[in-house]
Write a protein that holds these residues in place. Structure first.
Motif: not given
Lengths: 363, 308
Positions: A1-2, A42-46, A73-74, A198, A225
């Motif tokens: 959203m950001k 999210p780009i932080g999903d690894h 993202e998302n 995810f 992970p």
């Protein structure tokens, strides 16, 4: 959203800059190529989206201020995706990458509205005059993973955490089963669909449910992970997906099938800048460095690692191809005759299981 | 199905239900005071990210859990200030809190993705934990699960048998009457909101420190929403919240176990059920008539203005 709010801000700023440019009429410097990326997670999903973003960062590193990249993202697959892609096209992006199967129809619709913008859609099969596709042959990595799993399993039960029954996922399950059938026909593939790309909690639950049923090697086609971590806790092996997941299970980590999108993104940006870009169905794999297996667990017997490396070399030079006939479907009918290879465009539409998989594709 | 499998299913049922139970109890108390906070997901994510970062940097799980709760409380105070002092719409403010928490947690946690920590391990009591069927379920969980049992007992007693519990319910049913007889409406509501925040933070911390000891954006994956629906399912009774949370845990575990065993039930159908139920419940919640039939606190969602 950001990020979406951010992209609105960018839109506003761009409009402001354009007006400033019009009023002075003195700006001569070449405009940077604007490249947009749409991620499902999210780009932080690894995992999947994280690796695409690494590809975006390598574009920035390669071209510096000659490009300007934006990412969202998302983004949910479906109607919302169309709005996001439309906004990117509307705000002057010259090249837009949409990185999930479910973005296929939204991308196609927006591509028709913006004939001058270049679109590339990952993992799909629909194209247009200004829309190409790209996919990496993850099944090459799965084939190697299937081989290694078939050799290290003691219970002969291999688990596979699957997301959604789309061609790409079915294809990779089949590649795994083909390796099992060839190298250890006793091994049984247990597939659990979690209906999510995810959800760490659910992926861990699925891993635990498998281990409760005797599975001792876990493969996954989901992005977090968590399964690797669950495997580490209970002392079984797991194969990492999309990015190198060794840090989540130093002992459990058998290997990871890593996607490297950087080379493809850099090549595409180059051809758009040179004006030579044409839509095509790009298929890249181990040969092009798009699929990489960075390391093997040290506990894997040396002869297994050697054979796995031999397979990788064969996949690179084309002498090994997982979907080489004879391949039967579950009903026992020969789908791919002896000696022929199932073509990529068939793989991209794959909707049947090969012989040997105990369960059925969910309807 | 062999005995080991049943043992493990029961163990996983409680474990999967625990984060839902904790959040839902927090939300239950909050709603009993007449405040509907839809920000659970955002508060949980902040709890998860703060707990993870603190534990990673300090090495202390206890500190991680504590500060996860503090993060939840701070988030709930934002909600409290906006809805109580400024009398903003609770539904809109709660939704905004979720969006804010999702974004802020992603921002704060961006440097901590892909870092592993040693999570909270389940306990092992010789003999008891090794009992068949109920051994792991009752005696092989981690400490937060036992804390959730204690919290349940405390909340149950508080609502049904304590005087402050009566005050809470009075405030939730009719704040004006409560105010007229001198009960502290604002203070009660604030405390209820803070309790809800602390529980959401604890549940978030449970996810990132025990359930799957890692930080990943949006890792709660909708559990806050399910907890909200649970409270309604339970028709605001805490014992039903407990059953509902464990039942949901069982359903989501069975859906995975059955697939592994090769049953040909459509996993799509099974996976859909909790969400379908959530939608139905939210539709019911939005209608005033059915709300009173479901014994919701009468003034749920209504702001309170002290008339002087």
């Amino acid at each position: 959203m950001k990020r979406r709010q951010f992209s609105k801000l960018v839109t506003g700023l761009t409009a402001g800059v354009c007006m400033a440019a019009l009023s002075t009429l003195s700006v001569q410097a070449a405009e940077p190529l604007k490249v947009g990326f749409v991620y499902v997670g999210p780009i932080g999903d690894h995992g999947w989206s994280y690796q695409h973003d690494q590809g975006r960062l390598s574009v920035e590193a390669e071209f510096g201020d000659k490009v300007k990249t934006t990412y969202v993202e998302n983004v949910a697959e479906g109607a919302d995706a169309q709005r996001v892609i439309y906004n990117l096209a509307k705000t002057g992006h010259d090249l837009i990458f949409t990185t999930s199967f479910g973005f296929m129809n939204p991308t196609l619709k927006v591509a028709k509205q913006f004939p001058k913008v270049a679109f590339e859609h990952a993992t799909g099969y629909k194209m247009a005059k200004n829309m190409g596709t790209y996919i990496s042959t993850t099944f090459e990595g799965r084939y190697v993973a299937g081989y290694v799993a078939s050799q290290v399993t003691k219970s002969n039960k291999i688990g596979y955490i699957a997301s959604f029954p789309i061609p790409e996922v079915i294809r990779d399950i089949n590649a795994t089963q083909l390796a099992l059938s060839k190298y250890n026909p006793e091994a049984e593939l247990k597939i659990i669909w979690v209906n999510s790309w995810f959800d760490p909690g659910k992926e861990a639950d699925a891993a635990n449910a498998m281990m409760d049923q005797g599975v001792d090697v876990i493969l996954q086609h989901t992005d977090s992970p968590a399964a690797m971590q669950a495997a580490e806790r209970r002392g079984v092996y797991a194969v990492g997906q999309a990015s190198d997941m060794s840090s989540f299970g130093p002992n459990a980590h058998l290997m990871s099938v890593v996607d490297e999108w950087g080379p493809h993104y850099i090549n595409t940006v180059n051809s758009v800048m040179a004006g030579t870009w044409k839509p095509k169905a790009s298929v890249e794999g181990m040969k092009e460095g798009a699929i990489v297996i960075p390391s093997f667990n040290e506990s894997i017997p040396a002869n297994v690692v050697a054979k796995a490396k031999e397979l990788i070399a064969g996949l690179k030079d084309g002498s090994v191809y997982p979907f080489t006939g004879p391949i039967k479907n579950k009903a026992g009918e020969v789908i791919v005759p002896e000696g022929t290879r199932l073509a990529y465009d068939e793989l991209e539409k794959m909707s049947w299981y090969v012989e040997g998989i105990p369960s059925d594709i969910p309807k | 199905m062999d005995i080991d499998l049943i043992t493990n299913i029961l163990y996983a049922m409680i474990r999967t239900g625990t984060p839902l139970l904790i959040v839902a109890m927090g939300e239950l108390i909050c709603e009993k005071s007449g405040v509907l906070n839809l920000g659970q997901e955002g508060m949980m994510l902040m709890g998860a990210v703060v707990g993870f970062i603190v534990t990673l940097l300090s090495g202390s799980l206890l500190l991680g859990f504590l500060l996860a709760m503090v993060a939840g409380v701070l988030m709930s105070l934002i909600f409290g200030l906006i809805t109580m002092e400024l009398s903003a719409n609770q539904v809109a403010t709660g939704l905004a809190l979720t969006i804010f928490g999702t974004g802020l947690s992603a921002f704060v946690g961006s440097d901590f993705v892909g870092k592993p920590i040693a999570g909270l391990d389940p306990i092992h009591i010789p003999v008891l934990t090794d009992l068949p069927i109920i051994g792991r379920m009752l005696f092989g969980q981690d400490l937060v699960v036992y804390l959730s049992f204690l919290l349940f007992a405390a909340v149950y007693w508080f609502i049904n048998y304590s005087r402050p519990g009566l005050v809470l319910k009075a405030v939730g049913e009719n704040p004006h009457a409560a105010n007229a007889i001198g009960l502290p409406v604002m203070r009660t509501r604030y405390l209820a909101i803070i309790f809800g925040g602390a529980m959401a933070g604890l549940a978030g911390g449970y996810l990132s420190l025990a359930y799957t000891p890692l930080w990943a954006e949006n890792m709660t994956a909708g559990r806050g929403w399910i907890a909200l629906a649970l409270v309604v399912f339970a028709s605001w009774k805490v014992e039903r919240v407990l059953l509902g949370a464990w039942l949901f845990g069982l359903a989501s575990i069975l859906h995975l176990v059955f697939q592994g065993l090769g049953f040909s039930v459509s996993p799509n159908l099974l996976a859909m059920l909790p969400y379908l139920a959530t939608i139905v419940v939210l539709v019911i919640l939005s209608s005033n008539q059915s709300r009173s039939r479901l014994v919701a606190p009468m003034s749920l969602g209504n702001p309170f203005y002290a008339k002087s």
